[in-house]
Design an enzyme around this catalytic site. Structure first.
Site, mmCIF file in Angstrom:
data_model
loop_
_atom_site.group_PDB
_atom_site.id
_atom_site.type_symbol
_atom_site.label_atom_id
_atom_site.label_comp_id
_atom_site.label_asym_id
_atom_site.label_seq_id
_atom_site.Cartn_x
_atom_site.Cartn_y
_atom_site.Cartn_z
ATOM 1 N N PRO A 118 35.036 44.126 42.838
ATOM 2 C CA PRO A 118 34.833 43.233 43.940
ATOM 3 C C PRO A 118 35.929 42.097 43.477
ATOM 4 O O PRO A 118 36.637 41.415 41.985
ATOM 5 C CB PRO A 118 33.505 42.369 42.906
ATOM 6 C CG PRO A 118 33.818 42.560 41.697
ATOM 7 C CD PRO A 118 33.964 44.264 42.049
ATOM 8 N N LYS A 119 36.523 41.795 44.679
ATOM 9 C CA LYS A 119 37.851 40.551 44.601
ATOM 10 C C LYS A 119 37.068 39.141 44.315
ATOM 11 O O LYS A 119 37.127 38.299 45.120
ATOM 12 C CB LYS A 119 38.117 40.227 45.590
ATOM 13 C CG LYS A 119 39.672 39.258 45.585
ATOM 14 C CD LYS A 119 41.054 39.863 46.532
ATOM 15 C CE LYS A 119 41.569 39.284 46.434
ATOM 16 N NZ LYS A 119 41.494 37.918 46.961
ATOM 17 N N VAL A 120 36.520 38.720 43.439
ATOM 18 C CA VAL A 120 36.183 36.940 42.430
ATOM 19 C C VAL A 120 36.659 35.747 43.206
ATOM 20 O O VAL A 120 38.308 36.626 43.427
ATOM 21 C CB VAL A 120 35.566 37.332 41.280
ATOM 22 C CG1 VAL A 120 35.269 36.229 40.671
ATOM 23 C CG2 VAL A 120 35.207 38.417 40.659
ATOM 24 N N GLY A 273 35.999 40.068 48.877
ATOM 25 C CA GLY A 273 36.398 41.186 49.328
ATOM 26 C C GLY A 273 36.655 42.188 48.278
ATOM 27 O O GLY A 273 35.720 42.103 47.371
#
Length: 554
Positions: A118-120, A273
């Site tokens: 996950p794009k934290v 994202g």
């Protein structure tokens, strides 16, 4: 505002503005100054004057303009620290952003050993450990050097102060984020998580609040060659999130599945994202800002988008109200192509001060209708069109003239709608074609068309003409209430439902007092109803409906 890489999306890669070199220089300088101002407030005070999404999109727009006019592009998503800078042991490369599944599929071809994460949504940081102790924590800065956040990091419980084994002398890169257990991105959005984290780290006091922060490690430069081994060792040292949320993938389809799952599932952080990276990475000495070709991101579609106004249009509705519509450079929202948005009345348009070249924040309201959220940027050139004269009302344009074109067509579209006479399959374009081909005199001229005339309409097949003629003929037997709406009598649905009159003669017999017995009708509304019903133009239309054999008008 910490975010990196180039934004290769449909919205950013729009056509270049048709500006003179002088205007381009002025517009770009103005936007550069504004973004620089936002950066200074962000870094000096830890506050964001605009949302993360607006900032990112305007930064990308600036980059596009600079490319269009051959100017040097400067990354706007970071600012050199105000104090003493600290060099990163390994540079932050940033993440190139892909637009869609097709782009992801192209990027993955020929690559092996890929992982999705996950794009934290937070702020990037470097952690440097020496002899098992945390030596430095450094903000991303410009990717080569940043601000010393070591003391801040000591107040974040999620950052181990001591590690052992392979991590004893290591450099880690990750994302400091605000813990948000059960955060569902689809329902809750990003909630400006990045700005909140930055604000907490920028403030000089209240170190206790830092305990609400956590860390997601996404890179271990020069770590073990195997991604699986890196994840296991990180988890054993207290960095367990990376292991929990990193998955091996071999195709863009699998990436899309994880992207959808994380968008809909409860997570302990906000995301914007997914990131896909190759397990095998170059040596840390080769890492440079914007040069990380082994890692890409595929962001979620924003719930709102910044769109450029390409023109202003005035639309006249069936009651004569003038609505202002902003024509937009096309954007995508939830797979919907948006090219215009309704601003509202002329007064609201003038109050918002919108013209071509301005940047608007657009979202989708109920049923996918584009909605204007705010004006986020105004162009230097402020040329505006003149609105039409406000001489249209609920009693104008029952008859077709050049000046009445828009209101006349709006009346036709209204009476043909499902809630009124339900003339299926004609639509605004169809009404315009019929009105032109058969020189409509008034809004009910279509009732007098013969099947032969309809068959002669340009673009209409014989079969379609038969269907339309049948629909037209059926309207003569529609309930009287529907015809009251079709002619435009200003009655609410509640009042219309309570009305038991079945002929026009009965309506004419009502005085102001009798009208006020219906729901929602006061003295002023009652006067307007009497005026409408006895207007000579309306009376002439009623006579035509009588001759055309419409029930209730005989």
């Amino acid at each position: 505002m910490i975010g990196v890489g180039l934004l290769f999306t449909l919205q950013v890669e729009a056509a270049c503005p048709a500006w003179s070199p002088t205007r381009a220089e002025q517009e770009i300088a103005q936007l550069e100054a504004q973004i620089s101002g936002w950066n200074k407030v962000y870094w000096q005070q830890g506050e964001s004057e605009v949302s993360d999404g607006v900032y990112d999109q305007l930064s990308a727009r600036l980059t596009q303009w600079q490319r269009c006019f051959g100017m040097t592009t400067v990354e706007q998503t970071s600012l050199s620290p105000l104090g003493k800078t600290v060099k990163h042991p390994v540079a932050h490369t940033g993440v190139r952003k892909l637009a869609d599944a097709r782009s992801m599929d192209e990027w993955m071809k020929g690559r092996e050993g890929m992982w999705v994460q996950p794009k934290v949504d937070g702020v990037a940081v470097t952690l440097a450990y020496q002899d098992g102790h945390l030596k430095q924590a450094i903000s991303r800065g410009d990717g080569l050097s940043g601000e010393d956040w070591t003391e801040k990091a000591r107040h974040i419980p999620a950052i181990p102060q001591n590690v052992s084994g392979a991590l004893a002398n290591s450099v880690l890169q990750g994302e400091i984020f605000l813990r948000a257990e059960g955060h569902v991105q689809k329902k809750m959005g990003g909630m400006n998580a990045r700005s909140k984290v930055a604000g907490m780290l920028m403030r000089q006091s209240n170190s206790q609040s830092l305990s609400a922060l956590s860390l997601f490690i996404w890179a271990w430069p020069d770590g073990p060659a195997s991604m699986r081994e890196r994840l296991n060792l990180l988890a054993a040292s207290g960095f367990e999130l990376a292991a929990r949320y990193s998955h091996s993938v071999t195709s863009a389809r699998e990436v899309a599945e994880w992207r959808s799952r994380w968008f809909n599932a409860p997570l302990p952080f906000a995301t914007d994202g997914v990131v896909v990276r190759m397990g095998k990475e170059p040596e840390g000495s080769r890492w440079l800002p914007t040069q990380g070709d082994w890692v890409v991101a595929w962001k979620y579609q924003p719930v709102s988008q910044v769109a450029e106004v390409s023109g202003i249009h005035f639309a006249i509705g069936r009651t004569g109200k003038i609505a202002v519509v902003a024509e937009l450079q096309p954007i995508m929202l939830n797979d919907k192509r948006v090219q215009r948005v309704n601003i509202g009345s002329v007064a609201r348009w003038q109050s918002l001060d919108i013209t071509a070249g301005d940047q608007l924040l657009i979202s989708l309201a109920g049923q996918g209708i584009p909605r204007l959220e705010s004006v986020v940027w105004r162009a230097l050139e402020r040329t505006k069109p003149e609105p039409p004269a406000a001489d249209f009302n609920s009693l104008t344009c029952f008859y077709r003239t050049v000046a009445c074109r828009e209101q006349f067509l709006a009346r036709l579209a209204w009476l043909g709608s499902p809630a009124v006479l339900d003339i299926e399959g004609v639509g605004e374009v169809g009404w315009q074609r019929l009105a032109t081909a058969h020189s409509f005199e008034h809004i009910f001229s279509w009732l007098g068309l013969t099947l032969t005339q309809l068959q002669s309409t340009p673009g209409m097949t014989a079969e379609r003409a038969q269907q339309v003629w049948h629909r037209f003929d059926m309207t003569r037997r529609q309930p009287f209430r529907r015809w009251i709406k079709a002619i435009g009598v200003p009655l609410s649905n509640a009042a219309l439902k309570a009305l038991d009159d079945s002929t026009w003669r009965q309506l004419l017999a009502r005085n102001e007092q009798r009208w006020q017995t219906l729901p929602g009708i006061g003295p002023e509304k009652a006067r307007s109803l009497v005026t409408f019903l006895h207007d000579p133009v309306v009376s002439s239309l009623v006579e035509k409906l009588r001759k055309l054999g419409v029930a209730g008008f005989n």
